[in-house]
Design an enzyme around this catalytic site. Structure first.
Site, short mmCIF file in Angstrom:
data_model
loop_
_atom_site.label_atom_id
_atom_site.label_comp_id
_atom_site.label_asym_id
_atom_site.label_seq_id
_atom_site.Cartn_x
_atom_site.Cartn_y
_atom_site.Cartn_z
N ASP A 68 0.99 -1.14 0.15
CA ASP A 68 -0.03 -0.11 0.00
C ASP A 68 0.98 1.20 -0.17
O ASP A 68 1.41 1.80 1.47
CB ASP A 68 -0.42 0.18 1.24
CG ASP A 68 -1.63 1.44 1.94
OD1 ASP A 68 -1.99 2.12 0.72
OD2 ASP A 68 -2.44 1.41 1.93
N ASP A 84 -12.83 5.24 2.04
CA ASP A 84 -11.06 5.61 2.86
C ASP A 84 -11.03 6.87 3.33
O ASP A 84 -10.98 7.84 2.26
CB ASP A 84 -10.39 5.22 1.49
CG ASP A 84 -8.67 5.14 1.70
OD1 ASP A 84 -8.57 5.57 2.54
OD2 ASP A 84 -8.38 4.04 0.44
N LYS A 107 2.21 11.30 -3.23
CA LYS A 107 1.19 11.05 -4.03
C LYS A 107 0.45 11.46 -4.60
O LYS A 107 0.33 11.61 -6.12
CB LYS A 107 0.82 9.67 -2.97
CG LYS A 107 0.35 8.36 -3.64
CD LYS A 107 -0.86 8.32 -2.93
CE LYS A 107 -2.05 7.04 -2.96
NZ LYS A 107 -2.57 5.63 -2.38
N GLU A 156 -7.36 0.38 -3.97
CA GLU A 156 -7.57 0.13 -2.70
C GLU A 156 -8.75 0.10 -2.72
O GLU A 156 -8.29 -0.82 -2.11
CB GLU A 156 -6.62 1.92 -2.64
CG GLU A 156 -5.49 2.30 -2.86
CD GLU A 156 -5.04 3.09 -2.75
OE1 GLU A 156 -6.15 3.97 -2.14
OE2 GLU A 156 -3.94 4.13 -3.13
#
Ligand code: ADP
Ligand code: MG
Length: 624
Positions: A23, A216, A92, A192
């Site tokens: 991850d 999330d 990211k 994800e």
């Protein structure tokens, strides 16, 4: 199925190589594997000298030391406030983005984002050097790889890496490139939410049909994804969210509250980096404590810091409400009502906050899946995916690959591969073939599975005839053979003569009855026989080509002898004889040489007459 990989360098088979799940998060990254004994996914943790495990999370923070060295993780995080220009966080968010894409949020980054070329990938300047988001991803992945190797005491070269469902091609490719730079073979990039779902065992079984929501809330980003799972196929129905909303905003809300309590101005905070740092760290600590307790209290130099759960909830309520609005939008885009969502999965460290759980559960009108560590579920799911890729879970279909190459037989019994082994499914390929004989009306399509160069060494799956090809000279028919493997693993082979439209199709269930041992043996054979296969293939190809040329030349002479000069006729006859001899001698190089000689002689007159032949064929006439 056993895990098998062919080492290209040595030609030997490697068994049981670990494939890790990673991850690569905005705030935290981590690695998980399937525990070899329990068969369950576990997040990798370092242990200290007393055997106490540390956290599985590695902060996605990179610090460039003055010495030129780079540190990643918890140590790097300490420099966030004191050395902002040399400390990279949330990289990211920059993945696959140009300066134009991120310029509106430039002030959210304390490091230096360069405005050089608006359309190319964004660059960050640290000291004298420039870095791309891919470089940052690679630095984090390198650290994760090193850590995993240290913990597992074995080389780690293969990984499944997760990305947000909304990541576009550039962002996915960037992530892949980062893996490559870090020395990882990225077997698959997966979403994800899909990984989180797998971690909860949702979508792992055949014939399972379900619609789920994955909520999330991480450190700096919020994503809601609505997924539909049909027989192991994950389809993203909609995504929504906010790339600048997460747990960090909760921390900031707490800092602002304490600022007002202790009368600390923004200027003071800006100048006093140590104070800013400690307030931020204490705020995060307070938030985490309040996930399980009713109040938080501590003392720092500037005074006493207190926070009750009621006040905390009040501070963060607007943030959580924003996420709920996103959920509404995502449902609307998916054209679903709340009631149609069968499961809600919670992901991200910030979903540990009780108010978040309550509000999400209340919105969807059902209990949420929160039994696993929310900051680990994505990595755990990636590990499950890695295990599936290694061939250890037979039930899942979509997340599968072709274990052996698929192709058809061509002249001389050669295997022509259309879909190579390890292609992901669904998958497809097409290639054009032509006829060998004038007026050929049928074409046999034989489908094989295997790695050897000659079809006789591979496994025949099916065979069919394309019939009714209208008469035309050899080489003029255009037969397109198409292979399509759908998500169910069903292979469809179709053949179509493109000039006439004549078509035929069959359906094949691949790998039927094929055992793990057989797959393994076929791979083994392809390695042990690789050398002789290549030599044999080359000879077979040369012979086929030679024979083919002899036939064509002969037919050509029969029809066109009148148009040739006597000298051309004798030279051709001699060259044909030499070629014929070389073919019977099984000498590849000699055959090639003789083919070339014959071609040299026939080329001038062939060209002269060819134009006529083609013109006739195009009129739909058969020559001869
Ligand atoms: P990302 O996916 O963005 O990398 P994570 O899922 O690791 O992020 O979540 C990080 C966030 O979770 C941070 O803001 C962190 O403070 C928060 N967090 C971690 N543990 C808790 C907790 N016990 N209570 C509340 N928030 C937490
Ligand atoms: Mg995350």
């Amino acid at each position: 199925m056993a895990k098998i990989a062919i080492n290209i360098a040595t030609g030997s088979l490697q068994k049981d190589e670990v494939i890790v799940g990673i991850d690569l998060g905005t705030s935290n990254s981590l690695v998980a594997i399937i525990h070899p004994e329990t068969g369950k996914p576990v997040a990798l943790k370092e242990h200290d000298t007393e055997g106490k495990p540390s956290s599985s999370l590695v902060p996605s923070v990179i610090h460039f030391l003055d010495s030129g060295d780079v540190i990643v993780g918890t140590e790097a995080k300490k420099y966030l406030v004191s050395k902002p220009l040399q400390t990279i966080f949330s990289a990211k968010r920059l993945m696959g983005k140009s300066f134009t894409d991120v310029k509106d949020h430039r002030d959210q980054y304390s490091f230096k984002i360069i405005n050089d070329n608006k359309e190319s990938l964004v660059k960050v300047q640290v000291g004298e050097k420039f870095y791309s988001p891919v470089d940052f991803g690679a630095l984090i992945l390198k650290e994760l790889k090193k850590r995993a190797e240290h913990i597992l005491k074995t080389p780690v070269n293969k990984a499944v890496i997760t990305v947000p469902a909304y990541f576009n091609d550039a962002q996915r490719q960037g992530t892949r490139d980062a893996g490559k730079l870090a020395g990882l073979d990225v077997l698959r990039i997966i979403n994800e939410p899909t990984a989180a779902s797998l971690a909860y065992g949702i979508g792992l079984h055949k014939n399972e049909n379900k619609t789920i929501a994955v909520y999330d809330l991480g450190g700096g980003t919020f994503d809601i994804s609505i997924l539909r799972i049909t027989d192991g196929v994950f389809e993203v129905l909609s995504t929504n969210g906010d790339t600048y909303l997460g747990g960090d905003d909760m921390d900031m809300a707490i800092v602002r509250y304490w600022q007002s309590q202790l009368h600390i101005s923004n200027e003071t905070l800006h100048e006093n980096k140590v104070l800013a740092q400690s307030l931020r760290l204490q705020a995060e600590e307070a938030k985490k404590i309040l996930s399980t307790q009713q109040a938080f209290k501590t003392k720092i130099e500037a005074g006493e810091l207190t926070l009750s759960k009621e006040i905390f909830n009040e501070l963060i309520k607007p943030l959580v409400t924003k996420t709920i609005d996103c959920c509404s939008k995502a449902l609307k885009d998916a054209m679903l009502s709340k009631g149609e969502i069968e499961s809600v999965v919670l992901v991200g460290g910030s979903t540990r906050v009780p108010l978040v759980k309550e509000m999400v559960s209340e919105f969807f009108g059902k209990p949420v899946n929160d039994s696993m560590h929310p900051d680990e579920v994505v990595a755990l799911g990636a590990a499950i995916q890695a295990d599936i890729l290694a061939g250890n879970n037979r039930e899942v279909l979509l997340l599968d690959i072709t274990p052996l190459s698929l192709g058809i037989e061509t002249s001389g019994g050669l295997m022509d591969v259309l879909i190579p082994r390890n292609s992901k499914i669904p998958s497809g390929a097409a290639r054009q073939y032509t006829t060998q004989i004038d007026g050929q009306a049928n074409m046999r399509i034989s489908v094989y599975q295997g790695e050897r160069d000659l079809v006789k060494d591979n496994r025949k799956l099916a065979e069919f005839n394309l019939t009714g090809i209208p008469g035309m000279p050899a080489g003029l028919a255009k037969v397109e053979v198409k292979f399509i493997i759908n998500a169910d693993g069903i292979l469809k082979v179709s053949a179509k003569e493109l000039r006439s439209g004549v078509a035929q199709e069959i359906e094949i269930k691949p790998q039927y009855g094929i055992t793990d041992e057989e797959v393994e043996k076929m791979l083994m054979d392809s390695v042990t026989h690789a050398k002789e296969d290549i030599a044999l293939r080359a000879l077979t190809e040369a012979k086929t080509e030679g024979e083919q040329l002899l036939k064509t030349t002969e037919r050509f002479l029969q029809k066109n002898a009148d148009h040739l000069l006597p000298e051309e006729l004798t030279n051709t006859a001699a060259a044909m004889q030499a070629l014929q001899l070389s073919v019977t001698m099984d000498d590849k190089d000699l055959i090639h040489q003789k083919i070339e000689e014959l071609n040299k002689i026939s080329r001038p007159y062939a060209e002269r007459i060819m134009d006529n032949a083609i013109a006739n064929a195009m009129k739909g006439k058969t020559i001869g």
